[in-house]
Motif scaffolding. Structure first.
Motif, PDB file in Angstrom:
ATOM      1  N   GLU A   1      85.227   1.278  83.470  1.00  0.00           N
ATOM      2  CA  GLU A   1      84.234   0.382  83.182  1.00  0.00           C
ATOM      3  C   GLU A   1      83.147   0.991  82.278  1.00  0.00           C
ATOM      4  OE1 GLU A   1      82.690  -1.078  86.923  1.00  0.00           O
ATOM      5  OE2 GLU A   1      84.551  -2.694  87.029  1.00  0.00           O
ATOM      6  N   ARG A   2      82.643   1.976  82.520  1.00  0.00           N
ATOM      7  CA  ARG A   2      81.928   2.914  81.846  1.00  0.00           C
ATOM      8  C   ARG A   2      82.441   3.353  80.310  1.00  0.00           C
ATOM      9  NH1 ARG A   2      77.978   6.862  85.505  1.00  0.00           N
ATOM     10  NH2 ARG A   2      77.061   5.201  86.657  1.00  0.00           N
ATOM     11  N   LEU A   3      83.710   3.616  80.524  1.00  0.00           N
ATOM     12  CA  LEU A   3      84.494   3.937  79.390  1.00  0.00           C
ATOM     13  C   LEU A   3      84.479   2.740  78.264  1.00  0.00           C
ATOM     14  CD1 LEU A   3      86.013   6.206  77.933  1.00  0.00           C
ATOM     15  CD2 LEU A   3      88.033   5.640  78.995  1.00  0.00           C
ATOM     16  N   LEU A   4      85.025   1.766  79.040  1.00  0.00           N
ATOM     17  CA  LEU A   4      85.086   0.297  78.135  1.00  0.00           C
ATOM     18  C   LEU A   4      83.450  -0.084  77.403  1.00  0.00           C
ATOM     19  CD1 LEU A   4      86.618  -2.100  77.150  1.00  0.00           C
ATOM     20  CD2 LEU A   4      85.997  -3.189  79.236  1.00  0.00           C
ATOM     21  N   VAL A   5      82.612   0.136  78.034  1.00  0.00           N
ATOM     22  CA  VAL A   5      81.179   0.062  77.595  1.00  0.00           C
ATOM     23  C   VAL A   5      80.978   1.099  76.657  1.00  0.00           C
ATOM     24  CG1 VAL A   5      78.527  -0.020  77.841  1.00  0.00           C
ATOM     25  CG2 VAL A   5      80.181  -1.262  79.676  1.00  0.00           C
ATOM     26  N   ALA A   6      81.334   2.297  76.738  1.00  0.00           N
ATOM     27  CA  ALA A   6      81.071   3.466  75.676  1.00  0.00           C
ATOM     28  C   ALA A   6      81.992   3.186  74.389  1.00  0.00           C
ATOM     29  CB  ALA A   6      81.503   4.767  76.551  1.00  0.00           C
ATOM     30  N   TRP A   7      83.169   2.663  74.622  1.00  0.00           N
ATOM     31  CA  TRP A   7      84.182   2.203  73.660  1.00  0.00           C
ATOM     32  C   TRP A   7      83.476   1.202  72.749  1.00  0.00           C
ATOM     33  CZ3 TRP A   7      87.781   2.980  70.255  1.00  0.00           C
ATOM     34  CH2 TRP A   7      88.612   1.878  69.870  1.00  0.00           C
ATOM     35  N   LEU A   8      83.190   0.111  73.192  1.00  0.00           N
ATOM     36  CA  LEU A   8      82.573  -0.779  72.339  1.00  0.00           C
ATOM     37  C   LEU A   8      81.386  -0.347  71.903  1.00  0.00           C
ATOM     38  CD1 LEU A   8      83.676  -3.758  74.797  1.00  0.00           C
ATOM     39  CD2 LEU A   8      84.694  -3.337  72.575  1.00  0.00           C
ATOM     40  N   SER A   9      80.606   0.298  72.489  1.00  0.00           N
ATOM     41  CA  SER A   9      79.196   0.899  71.863  1.00  0.00           C
ATOM     42  C   SER A   9      79.513   1.468  70.877  1.00  0.00           C
ATOM     43  CB  SER A   9      78.281   1.338  72.921  1.00  0.00           C
ATOM     44  OG  SER A   9      78.092   0.677  74.098  1.00  0.00           O
ATOM     45  N   GLU A  10      80.534   2.221  70.897  1.00  0.00           N
ATOM     46  CA  GLU A  10      80.736   3.393  69.613  1.00  0.00           C
ATOM     47  C   GLU A  10      81.298   2.522  68.579  1.00  0.00           C
ATOM     48  OE1 GLU A  10      80.508   6.567  69.237  1.00  0.00           O
ATOM     49  OE2 GLU A  10      81.556   7.019  67.458  1.00  0.00           O
ATOM     50  N   LEU A  11      82.087   1.250  68.896  1.00  0.00           N
ATOM     51  CA  LEU A  11      82.229   0.478  67.326  1.00  0.00           C
ATOM     52  C   LEU A  11      80.973  -0.166  67.084  1.00  0.00           C
ATOM     53  CD1 LEU A  11      85.403  -1.299  69.011  1.00  0.00           C
ATOM     54  CD2 LEU A  11      85.436   0.764  67.616  1.00  0.00           C
ATOM     55  N   LEU A  12      80.180  -0.346  67.755  1.00  0.00           N
ATOM     56  CA  LEU A  12      78.941  -0.968  67.296  1.00  0.00           C
ATOM     57  C   LEU A  12      78.075   0.109  66.648  1.00  0.00           C
ATOM     58  CD1 LEU A  12      76.583  -3.150  67.276  1.00  0.00           C
ATOM     59  CD2 LEU A  12      75.840  -2.315  69.392  1.00  0.00           C
ATOM     60  N   TYR A  13      78.063   1.490  67.262  1.00  0.00           N
ATOM     61  CA  TYR A  13      77.559   2.545  66.369  1.00  0.00           C
ATOM     62  C   TYR A  13      78.158   2.707  65.023  1.00  0.00           C
ATOM     63  CZ  TYR A  13      76.275   7.184  65.075  1.00  0.00           C
ATOM     64  OH  TYR A  13      75.862   8.350  64.258  1.00  0.00           O
ATOM     65  N   LEU A  14      79.350   2.501  64.860  1.00  0.00           N
ATOM     66  CA  LEU A  14      80.118   2.751  63.760  1.00  0.00           C
ATOM     67  C   LEU A  14      79.827   1.652  62.716  1.00  0.00           C
ATOM     68  CD1 LEU A  14      83.430   4.224  65.031  1.00  0.00           C
ATOM     69  CD2 LEU A  14      81.702   5.389  63.749  1.00  0.00           C
ATOM     70  N   PHE A  15      79.537   0.440  63.172  1.00  0.00           N
ATOM     71  CA  PHE A  15      79.199  -0.672  62.317  1.00  0.00           C
ATOM     72  C   PHE A  15      77.822  -0.569  61.869  1.00  0.00           C
ATOM     73  CE2 PHE A  15      77.258  -4.598  61.633  1.00  0.00           C
ATOM     74  CZ  PHE A  15      77.657  -4.813  60.625  1.00  0.00           C
ATOM     75  N   GLU A  16      76.762  -0.079  62.580  1.00  0.00           N
ATOM     76  CA  GLU A  16      75.469  -0.306  62.479  1.00  0.00           C
ATOM     77  C   GLU A  16      75.021   1.015  61.572  1.00  0.00           C
ATOM     78  OE1 GLU A  16      72.948  -0.726  65.705  1.00  0.00           O
ATOM     79  OE2 GLU A  16      73.296  -2.850  65.466  1.00  0.00           O
ATOM     80  N   VAL A  17      75.825   2.036  61.594  1.00  0.00           N
ATOM     81  CA  VAL A  17      75.491   3.297  61.143  1.00  0.00           C
ATOM     82  C   VAL A  17      76.225   3.559  59.786  1.00  0.00           C
ATOM     83  CG1 VAL A  17      74.987   5.936  61.220  1.00  0.00           C
ATOM     84  CG2 VAL A  17      74.227   4.230  63.153  1.00  0.00           C
ATOM     85  N   ASP A  18      77.621   3.518  59.805  1.00  0.00           N
ATOM     86  CA  ASP A  18      78.490   3.811  58.750  1.00  0.00           C
ATOM     87  C   ASP A  18      78.917   2.351  58.061  1.00  0.00           C
ATOM     88  OD1 ASP A  18      77.867   6.651  59.346  1.00  0.00           O
ATOM     89  OD2 ASP A  18      79.523   6.681  60.868  1.00  0.00           O
ATOM     90  N   GLN A  19      78.694   1.493  58.761  1.00  0.00           N
ATOM     91  CA  GLN A  19      79.160   0.172  58.018  1.00  0.00           C
ATOM     92  C   GLN A  19      80.848  -0.179  58.231  1.00  0.00           C
ATOM     93  OE1 GLN A  19      76.792  -1.951  55.531  1.00  0.00           O
ATOM     94  NE2 GLN A  19      75.702  -1.127  57.366  1.00  0.00           N
ATOM     95  N   TRP A  20      81.352   0.533  59.321  1.00  0.00           N
ATOM     96  CA  TRP A  20      82.659   0.132  59.427  1.00  0.00           C
ATOM     97  C   TRP A  20      83.041  -0.956  60.014  1.00  0.00           C
ATOM     98  CZ3 TRP A  20      86.884   2.927  58.106  1.00  0.00           C
ATOM     99  CH2 TRP A  20      86.842   3.991  57.781  1.00  0.00           C
ATOM    100  N   LEU A  21      84.073  -1.674  59.480  1.00  0.00           N
ATOM    101  CA  LEU A  21      84.625  -3.106  60.148  1.00  0.00           C
ATOM    102  C   LEU A  21      86.073  -2.771  60.358  1.00  0.00           C
ATOM    103  CD1 LEU A  21      83.151  -5.829  57.834  1.00  0.00           C
ATOM    104  CD2 LEU A  21      82.375  -5.316  60.360  1.00  0.00           C
ATOM    105  N   PHE A  22      86.489  -3.001  61.632  1.00  0.00           N
ATOM    106  CA  PHE A  22      87.809  -2.641  61.932  1.00  0.00           C
ATOM    107  C   PHE A  22      88.644  -3.860  62.188  1.00  0.00           C
ATOM    108  CE2 PHE A  22      85.838   1.183  63.497  1.00  0.00           C
ATOM    109  CZ  PHE A  22      86.269   2.113  62.617  1.00  0.00           C
ATOM    110  N   GLN A  23      89.764  -3.976  61.409  1.00  0.00           N
ATOM    111  CA  GLN A  23      90.745  -5.312  61.834  1.00  0.00           C
ATOM    112  C   GLN A  23      91.653  -5.051  62.861  1.00  0.00           C
ATOM    113  OE1 GLN A  23      94.668  -6.262  59.838  1.00  0.00           O
ATOM    114  NE2 GLN A  23      92.995  -7.740  58.778  1.00  0.00           N
ATOM    115  N   THR A  24      91.812  -3.785  63.187  1.00  0.00           N
ATOM    116  CA  THR A  24      92.597  -3.425  64.459  1.00  0.00           C
ATOM    117  C   THR A  24      92.177  -1.973  65.029  1.00  0.00           C
ATOM    118  OG1 THR A  24      94.384  -2.358  63.474  1.00  0.00           O
ATOM    119  CG2 THR A  24      94.708  -4.454  63.867  1.00  0.00           C
TER     120      THR A  24
END
Length: 150
Positions: free
Chosen positions: A71-94
């Motif tokens: 559960e913590r790993l899933l939250v960390a995974w999605l939080s990393e995607l949020l970080y990559l969007f907010e800081v580096d502007q990454w959008l991932f299709q997959t």
């Protein structure tokens, strides 16, 4: 509301579905394996954020996240995607999960950087919460409940 269908799941299981939640956005994510569950959680995340179909998978980004427990790993995974969007502007299709253990996920995100003229931000995500968070297996299908603070 059903979203798209994962080819690895049968026709009776969506990749994810929205669930009722006051003020925030909740999703129930499915996967035949935990790997698919994490990949589908990434799809739900970017579908909430923008039109995922508008993202061109022209660039790749290696993503490694560590935490303790699924559960913590899933939250960390999605939080990393949020970080990559907010800081580096990454959008991932997959996001392809290449390695997954209870304390570490290694993935490759395929996408591009945010371009305001091509990517509409539908809903801003503030955080991935632990509220109502769960991961369990039901009839051979993994399910996770995730609430996004929007």
């Amino acid at each position: 509301m059903l979203q798209s269908m994962e080819s690895a799941l049968d026709n009776h299981h969506p990749e994810y579905e929205y669930i009722e939640h006051t003020g925030d956005i909740g999703v129930r994510v499915f996967g035949r394996e935990l790997k698919g569950l994490f990949e589908n959680a990434g799809k739900a995340f970017f579908d909430i954020l923008t039109e995922r179909e508008s993202i061109q998978p022209s660039l790749q980004k290696q993503i490694v996240v560590e935490s303790h427990g699924w559960e913590r790993l899933l939250v960390a995974w999605l939080s990393e995607l949020l970080y990559l969007f907010e800081v580096d502007q990454w959008l991932f299709q997959t996001c392809e999960i290449r390695s997954l253990g209870e304390n570490r996920v290694e993935a490759v995100g395929r996408g591009e950087h945010y371009a305001p003229d091509r990517h509409e931000i539908k809903t801003g995500i503030k955080a991935v919460t632990h509220h109502q968070l769960s991961i369990h297996k039901v009839n051979e299908i993994w399910e996770a409940t995730i609430i996004f603070d929007v």
